[in-house]
Design a protein around this motif. Structure first.
Motif, PDB file in Angstrom:
ATOM      1  N   GLU B  49      -0.245  -3.207  -3.612  1.00  0.00           N
ATOM      2  CA  GLU B  49      -1.223  -2.122  -3.487  1.00  0.00           C
ATOM      3  C   GLU B  49      -0.665  -0.953  -2.671  1.00  0.00           C
ATOM      4  N   MET B  52       1.260   0.909  -5.213  1.00  0.00           N
ATOM      5  CA  MET B  52       0.357   1.602  -6.150  1.00  0.00           C
ATOM      6  C   MET B  52      -0.286   2.823  -5.501  1.00  0.00           C
ATOM      7  N   LEU B  54      -2.668   2.515  -3.211  1.00  0.00           N
ATOM      8  CA  LEU B  54      -4.059   2.183  -2.904  1.00  0.00           C
ATOM      9  C   LEU B  54      -4.254   1.892  -1.426  1.00  0.00           C
ATOM     10  N   ARG B  55      -3.183   1.529  -0.758  1.00  0.00           N
ATOM     11  CA  ARG B  55      -3.262   1.289   0.688  1.00  0.00           C
ATOM     12  C   ARG B  55      -2.144   2.042   1.372  1.00  0.00           C
ATOM     13  N   LYS B  77       0.589   8.775  -9.164  1.00  0.00           N
ATOM     14  CA  LYS B  77      -0.489   8.096  -9.900  1.00  0.00           C
ATOM     15  C   LYS B  77      -0.483   8.460 -11.382  1.00  0.00           C
TER      16      LYS B  77
END
Lengths: 246, 240
Positions: B49, B52, B54-55, B77
């Protein structure tokens, strides 16, 4: 722009598939309005209002509450718990597109629900509609935004769907019955009338009645507007501080 | 480095007192299929993540496709595709709608009809995603990860909970995209598929990268030639 439009359209489409939302937005308020209307349409209420002057705004208040708490607050928690927002964060979609779509859904639900009540009033009961459509629209929009901010608190503080549902259910009873939206406040025992002061929907009912009856811009409405304005500011602050997308 | 698409340098991430990722450095080359294995809670998902976007890591640098993830998250993204552990979709959305919705988020689009046929999801287009079996839900999630024709595909435990046939079929799908030269990062608990399909395997234990190599090398460096990834896992990834 195209992305925002597609996302919003999908949010609206999904809303119309939620049985519970349909029930609380378009069925329960309309049916209550008809049933109460058949029983009480010749009554006169506080301030000399007739049934329609008092309860068209009343039923629309119910729609504002259910939209903010169920279709917005609760639904955001459900989507977040499912990981929808986390998944969307992995795409180029901007967070404010999700936010905008949710607000658009809220307004659509309330405006459509309100129009439904107006149509029933006009064509089923043959009642007179408001001579102050602009004032009423303004009041409706202001009250909606205020309740969106309360729904925002629900979705900020509740981590789990059960919690959000619990909050909405617990809030439902005072909002329905102690705000003047359904039962006339003046007919309630003294103690319950005093409690109504602490129910945010009471102020919505008052302001919508002011808008409907052309008294929105009078001294009598100032207090209600101030209270809702205060709620709007405080809720937005709390929501912004605690809201998490994931 | 030439052909490097992901570069993690000394990544740390804590949740409260728990150190989920504790100093991981890792590079992934273009076209590689990299498997991430480790016990539950070892830090696989957090590591994925972070890649990605996301974090945010507490410290360390992350470069994806040559760009720093802190500065170019939006650009990155657009060029990656992700699949999360949960199906992570709206309750009342249909397969076709989900595909069209996700496709609308990107400027660069891969032909949806081609994705639909490649993954065999045409018969399910008008069904609600949540009513599909696990295998078809995973295929739908995979399809959503492909709508922008990404350079890197991240798959977090794509085969967990699937029956053996569904696993095989999902791997056949994944391998098609590998043949196109896509870089694929995935986490898994199945050592047989890690050994069979991954070019390299990263083993994470308590937030640290304890080994990262080709499956064969991992097996031969630790054990006899007849060993399997399962033996490696039991020896390296499991706490003593």
């Amino acid at each position: 722009m195209n992305t925002l439009l597609t996302h919003t359209k999908m949010e609206l489409k999904l809303f119309f598939r939620e049985t519970l939302a349909m029930l609380f937005t378009f069925i329960v308020p309309a049916v209550s309005f008809v049933v109460f209307g058949l029983m009480f349409k010749s009554n006169t209420y506080e301030g000399g209002l007739d049934y329609f002057q008092a309860y068209i705004p009343g039923m629309i208040s119910i729609i504002i509450f259910t939209t903010a708490f169920f279709s917005m607050g609760l639904q955001v928690v459900i989507d977040r718990e499912k990981g929808v927002y986390k998944r969307l964060m992995g795409t180029p979609l901007q967070q404010n597109a999700i936010f905008t779509a949710t607000i658009a859904k809220g307004f659509l639900a309330i405006y459509v629900g309100a129009i439904e009540i107006l149509l029933i009033a006009k064509f089923y009961f043959g009642a007179d509609l408001t001579p102050n459509p602009f004032e009423f629209f303004l009041a409706l929009t202001f009250c909606s935004v205020t309740f969106f901010s309360i729904g925002f608190i629900v979705s900020s503080l509740a981590k789990r769907m059960q919690t959000a549902l619990g909050i909405a259910m617990v809030a439902m009873y005072p909002m329905f019955f102690l705000s003047g939206a359904t039962l006339p406040l003046e007919s309630l025992p003294d103690i319950l009338q005093k409690m109504a002061v602490a129910v945010p929907l009471t102020y919505v009912v008052n302001i919508l009645r002011d808008g409907w009856n052309g008294t929105l811009f009078t001294a009598g409405a100032v207090m209600d507007i101030a209270v809702l304005g205060g709620i709007l500011v405080v809720s937005t602050l709390i929501g912004t501080k605690f809201f998490r997308w994931t | 480095m030439e052909g490097t698409v992901i570069e993690l340098q000394d990544i740390h991430k804590s949740y409260g007192d728990t150190k989920a990722v504790n100093g991981i450095s890792l590079t992934v080359k273009k076209g590689e299929v990299m498997g991430i294995i480790g016990a539950n809670g070892a830090g696989k998902s957090t590591t994925l993540e972070i890649m990605m976007g996301l974090r945010r890591p507490d410290s360390g640098t992350v470069k994806v496709l040559g760009m720093d993830i802190k500065e170019h998250a939006q650009e990155i993204k657009k060029r990656i595709g992700i699949q999360l552990q949960q199906t992570a979709l709206y309750d009342r959305i249909k397969v076709k709608e989900a595909l069209e919705l996700f496709s609308s988020y990107y400027d660069k689009k891969r032909d949806l009809q081609e994705i639909i046929d490649t993954l065999g999801i045409r018969p399910y287009l008008n069904k609600y995603v949540k009513n599909l079996s696990g295998g078809w839900q995973q295929r739908t999630s995979l399809a959503l990860a492909l709508v922008n024709d990404p350079d890197i595909i991240f798959l977090d435990e794509p085969t967990t909970g699937l029956d053996p046939q569904a696993r095989l079929e999902l791997w056949a799908c994944i391998n098609r995209y590998r043949q196109e030269g896509k870089t694929i990062l995935l986490s898994t608990h199945y050592m047989d598929e890690a050994q069979k399909h991954c070019d390299r395997i990263a083993i994470i234990k308590k937030g640290k990268l304890v080994a990262c190599d080709r499956p064969k090398s991992l097996i031969s460096s630790l054990l006899s030639e007849e060993g399997t990834m399962e033996d490696v896992y039991l020896q390296v990834a499991v706490e003593a």
